[in-house]
Scaffold this motif. Structure first.
Motif, PDB file in Angstrom:
ATOM      1  N   VAL A   1     -12.775 -10.573   0.788  1.00 43.86           N
ATOM      2  CA  VAL A   1     -12.006 -10.152  -0.137  1.00 43.86           C
ATOM      3  C   VAL A   1     -12.667  -8.655  -0.910  1.00 43.86           C
ATOM      4  O   VAL A   1     -13.832  -8.882  -1.170  1.00 43.86           O
ATOM      5  CB  VAL A   1     -11.536 -11.049  -1.418  1.00 43.86           C
ATOM      6  N   VAL A   2     -11.893  -7.600  -0.504  1.00 44.69           N
ATOM      7  CA  VAL A   2     -12.380  -6.391  -1.087  1.00 44.69           C
ATOM      8  C   VAL A   2     -11.855  -6.085  -2.215  1.00 44.69           C
ATOM      9  O   VAL A   2     -10.542  -5.683  -2.263  1.00 44.69           O
ATOM     10  CB  VAL A   2     -12.278  -5.370   0.007  1.00 44.69           C
ATOM     11  N   ARG A   3     -12.270  -6.118  -3.343  1.00 47.18           N
ATOM     12  CA  ARG A   3     -11.897  -5.627  -4.835  1.00 47.18           C
ATOM     13  C   ARG A   3     -11.743  -3.994  -4.929  1.00 47.18           C
ATOM     14  O   ARG A   3     -12.694  -3.596  -4.992  1.00 47.18           O
ATOM     15  CB  ARG A   3     -12.457  -6.427  -6.092  1.00 47.18           C
ATOM     16  N   CYS A   4     -10.675  -3.610  -5.352  1.00 49.37           N
ATOM     17  CA  CYS A   4     -10.420  -2.115  -5.317  1.00 49.37           C
ATOM     18  C   CYS A   4      -9.896  -1.761  -6.775  1.00 49.37           C
ATOM     19  O   CYS A   4      -8.599  -1.677  -6.786  1.00 49.37           O
ATOM     20  CB  CYS A   4      -9.652  -1.457  -4.218  1.00 49.37           C
ATOM     21  N   PRO A   5     -10.576  -1.411  -7.776  1.00 50.57           N
ATOM     22  CA  PRO A   5      -9.938  -0.849  -9.052  1.00 50.57           C
ATOM     23  C   PRO A   5      -9.190   0.292  -8.790  1.00 50.57           C
ATOM     24  O   PRO A   5     -10.050   1.395  -8.056  1.00 50.57           O
ATOM     25  CB  PRO A   5     -11.249  -0.805 -10.015  1.00 50.57           C
ATOM     26  N   SER A   6      -8.025   0.532  -9.032  1.00 46.46           N
ATOM     27  CA  SER A   6      -7.265   1.544  -8.667  1.00 46.46           C
ATOM     28  C   SER A   6      -6.281   2.322  -9.996  1.00 46.46           C
ATOM     29  O   SER A   6      -6.436   1.836 -10.943  1.00 46.46           O
ATOM     30  CB  SER A   6      -6.215   1.422  -7.588  1.00 46.46           C
ATOM     31  N   GLY A   7      -5.703   3.262  -9.586  1.00 47.05           N
ATOM     32  CA  GLY A   7      -4.727   3.956 -10.579  1.00 47.05           C
ATOM     33  C   GLY A   7      -5.504   5.088 -11.690  1.00 47.05           C
ATOM     34  O   GLY A   7      -6.659   5.032 -11.789  1.00 47.05           O
ATOM     35  N   GLY A   8      -4.456   5.396 -12.310  1.00 44.70           N
ATOM     36  CA  GLY A   8      -4.602   6.622 -13.118  1.00 44.70           C
ATOM     37  C   GLY A   8      -4.396   6.157 -14.769  1.00 44.70           C
ATOM     38  O   GLY A   8      -4.764   5.258 -15.208  1.00 44.70           O
ATOM     39  N   HIS A   9      -3.951   7.224 -15.475  1.00 43.08           N
ATOM     40  CA  HIS A   9      -3.869   6.963 -16.882  1.00 43.08           C
ATOM     41  C   HIS A   9      -4.830   6.863 -17.630  1.00 43.08           C
ATOM     42  O   HIS A   9      -4.596   6.398 -18.873  1.00 43.08           O
ATOM     43  CB  HIS A   9      -2.691   5.969 -16.965  1.00 43.08           C
TER      44      HIS A   9
ATOM     45  N   HIS B   1     -10.949   9.580  -8.930  1.00 44.88           N
ATOM     46  CA  HIS B   1     -11.119   8.404  -9.547  1.00 44.88           C
ATOM     47  C   HIS B   1      -9.916   7.562 -10.223  1.00 44.88           C
ATOM     48  O   HIS B   1      -9.966   7.197 -10.944  1.00 44.88           O
ATOM     49  CB  HIS B   1     -12.346   8.434 -10.689  1.00 44.88           C
ATOM     50  N   SER B   2      -8.723   8.181  -9.775  1.00 48.58           N
ATOM     51  CA  SER B   2      -7.665   7.825 -10.305  1.00 48.58           C
ATOM     52  C   SER B   2      -6.509   7.717  -9.368  1.00 48.58           C
ATOM     53  O   SER B   2      -5.028   7.420  -9.714  1.00 48.58           O
ATOM     54  CB  SER B   2      -6.980   9.020 -11.219  1.00 48.58           C
ATOM     55  N   GLN B   3      -6.844   7.494  -7.920  1.00 52.29           N
ATOM     56  CA  GLN B   3      -5.466   7.202  -7.054  1.00 52.29           C
ATOM     57  C   GLN B   3      -5.315   5.689  -6.856  1.00 52.29           C
ATOM     58  O   GLN B   3      -6.066   4.873  -7.174  1.00 52.29           O
ATOM     59  CB  GLN B   3      -6.132   7.951  -5.567  1.00 52.29           C
ATOM     60  N   SER B   4      -4.067   5.663  -6.147  1.00 50.83           N
ATOM     61  CA  SER B   4      -3.492   4.223  -5.649  1.00 50.83           C
ATOM     62  C   SER B   4      -3.422   4.382  -4.124  1.00 50.83           C
ATOM     63  O   SER B   4      -2.229   4.791  -3.858  1.00 50.83           O
ATOM     64  CB  SER B   4      -2.251   4.037  -6.543  1.00 50.83           C
ATOM     65  N   PRO B   5      -4.301   4.095  -3.555  1.00 44.47           N
ATOM     66  CA  PRO B   5      -4.254   4.329  -2.020  1.00 44.47           C
ATOM     67  C   PRO B   5      -3.781   3.251  -1.237  1.00 44.47           C
ATOM     68  O   PRO B   5      -4.280   3.052  -0.052  1.00 44.47           O
ATOM     69  CB  PRO B   5      -5.601   4.668  -1.793  1.00 44.47           C
ATOM     70  N   GLN B   6      -3.122   2.182  -2.120  1.00 41.66           N
ATOM     71  CA  GLN B   6      -2.507   1.498  -1.144  1.00 41.66           C
ATOM     72  C   GLN B   6      -1.971   1.219   0.260  1.00 41.66           C
ATOM     73  O   GLN B   6      -1.965   0.621   1.261  1.00 41.66           O
ATOM     74  CB  GLN B   6      -1.737   0.425  -2.076  1.00 41.66           C
ATOM     75  N   LYS B   7      -1.202   2.642   0.067  1.00 43.94           N
ATOM     76  CA  LYS B   7      -0.195   2.900   1.275  1.00 43.94           C
ATOM     77  C   LYS B   7      -1.103   3.010   2.472  1.00 43.94           C
ATOM     78  O   LYS B   7      -0.568   2.804   3.584  1.00 43.94           O
ATOM     79  CB  LYS B   7       0.549   4.038   1.073  1.00 43.94           C
ATOM     80  N   HIS B   8      -2.386   3.433   2.415  1.00 42.41           N
ATOM     81  CA  HIS B   8      -3.183   3.587   3.423  1.00 42.41           C
ATOM     82  C   HIS B   8      -3.753   2.331   4.429  1.00 42.41           C
ATOM     83  O   HIS B   8      -4.261   2.574   5.382  1.00 42.41           O
ATOM     84  CB  HIS B   8      -4.275   4.690   3.202  1.00 42.41           C
TER      85      HIS B   8
ATOM     86  N   GLU C   1       6.291   2.352  -7.525  1.00 45.03           N
ATOM     87  CA  GLU C   1       4.868   2.339  -7.138  1.00 45.03           C
ATOM     88  C   GLU C   1       4.317   3.434  -7.730  1.00 45.03           C
ATOM     89  O   GLU C   1       4.742   4.528  -7.763  1.00 45.03           O
ATOM     90  CB  GLU C   1       4.567   2.262  -5.791  1.00 45.03           C
ATOM     91  N   ASP C   2       2.749   3.693  -7.659  1.00 47.06           N
ATOM     92  CA  ASP C   2       1.944   4.611  -8.588  1.00 47.06           C
ATOM     93  C   ASP C   2       1.667   5.551  -7.518  1.00 47.06           C
ATOM     94  O   ASP C   2       1.250   6.843  -7.704  1.00 47.06           O
ATOM     95  CB  ASP C   2       0.771   3.936  -9.193  1.00 47.06           C
ATOM     96  N   GLY C   3       1.429   5.365  -6.017  1.00 43.54           N
ATOM     97  CA  GLY C   3       0.949   6.185  -5.216  1.00 43.54           C
ATOM     98  C   GLY C   3       2.038   7.350  -4.848  1.00 43.54           C
ATOM     99  O   GLY C   3       3.339   7.291  -5.242  1.00 43.54           O
TER     100      GLY C   3
END
Length: 332
Positions: free
Chosen positions: A113-121, A128-135, A268-270
């Motif tokens: 399991v690779v944990r990835c803190p994501s998102g901005g705001h 340091h604010s991206q939501s790269p899930q789509k990749h 979604e955020d991306g």
């Protein structure tokens, strides 16, 4: 007692490590007294010793080591400090972890399991604010999940291990400070229920209502913004919405749960282009085509680098108001 998502996730990690001595946790600065950039791993190294290791600053090495542990028969939970840097481990995920389950002439488990803190705001700026899930959507052998305020984090982690395939778990950083929803209650207007097959989908709805103007579908990090939009749409415009929040983004499956709105909006955020939302729409169209009032609405962040200045960041990212206006336009 109000439990914040960060506290809940920390407790889940403690429980998973206590229940299974084959689980290891790896990541940058995760050991005490620091306990990780967002304190999600606080207390783990003090309690579980060498099974919790701070690593050098090399995402490729961290994920590779975790995948190696999993390949050797253990289980690994790896923290990428910011999801933006998961790209540095892309080869390990795409060509090693994701392919290993099928490259040895027999099924080989990869409990990683690779944990990835994501998102901005939070004003952290472009990298340091991206939501790269789509990749990571559509990679054979790789599962993509997102933490939600409805799903038990321990059950999510255990589900990932049980699938015997590598998983990415995205965690919206703003979500860390939010409370977990409990006992089927969201607020005085909305309730929720767990539906579908494991890991399941949270359905937020009005009690006793089965016919909706719109179904919102969002990942976990968008849940509070979607609920705020639902409230405004109901109280200010008399538009009835339900909300579906799946824990697993890919492979996408609502577990037999059918949207009940005459319109569907996926937010979604991306940024747009090859997104999870587009995947959701493609999957839903065949089943819903005969009763949708118009094409599925996709709401994404602007096609822009994410600024650090709060007033500029707000123009780029998705907010409750973004969702509200998209629904009103679709139903006009």
């Amino acid at each position: 007692m109000i439990e914040r998502v960060a506290e809940h996730l920390n407790r889940a990690l403690h429980d998973v490590l206590a229940a299974d001595p084959s689980v290891y946790v790896l990541g940058e600065d995760i050991t005490d007294p620091y306990g990780g950039a967002f304190k999600i791993t606080k207390g783990l190294s003090s309690r579980f010793g060498d099974r919790v290791r701070s690593t050098p600053i090399s995402e490729g090495a961290i994920v590779g080591a975790g995948a190696g542990l999993a390949l050797a028969g253990d289980k690994a939970i790896v923290e990428i400090m910011f999801a933006d840097f998961a790209g540095l481990a892309f080869d390990q995920l795409l060509n090693f972890a994701g392919k290993t389950t099928a490259m040895y002439g027999r099924p080989v488990p990869m409990p990683l399991v690779v944990r990835c803190p994501s998102g901005g705001h939070r004003g952290y700026g472009p990298t340091h604010s991206q939501s790269p899930q789509k990749h990571f959507i559509g990679i054979p052998g790789l599962s993509v999940l997102e933490l939600t305020p409805f799903h038990d984090a321990r059950l999510l982690l255990e589900h990932c291990f049980c699938t015997r395939r590598p998983s990415l778990l995205f965690e919206d950083k703003v979500l860390y400070t939010r409370r977990m929803f409990r006992d089927g209650v969201v607020d005085e207007l909305f309730g929720f229920e767990a539906v579908g097959e494991s890991p399941g989908v949270a359905r937020v709805r009005l009690d006793g209502v089965t016919d909706y103007d719109c179904t919102l579908i969002v990942p976990g990090g968008m849940a509070h913004r979607a609920i705020e939009a639902m409230r405004e749409l109901l109280l200010e415009h008399e538009v009835l919405c339900e909300l579906l929040v799946p824990a697993q983004l890919y492979p996408f499956d609502l577990g037999g749960v059918a949207p009940r709105g005459r319109h569907v909006c996926v937010a979604e955020d991306g940024s747009a282009g090859g997104t999870w939302g587009a995947e959701v729409a493609a999957r839903l169209y065949p089943a819903l085509w005969d009763r949708l009032s118009r094409p599925i609405t996709l709401v994404s962040a602007a096609d822009s680098v994410i600024p650090a200045a709060p007033h500029l960041e707000r123009e780029v990212l998705v907010h409750a108001e973004t969702i509200r206006l998209a629904v009103l336009e679709a139903l006009a």
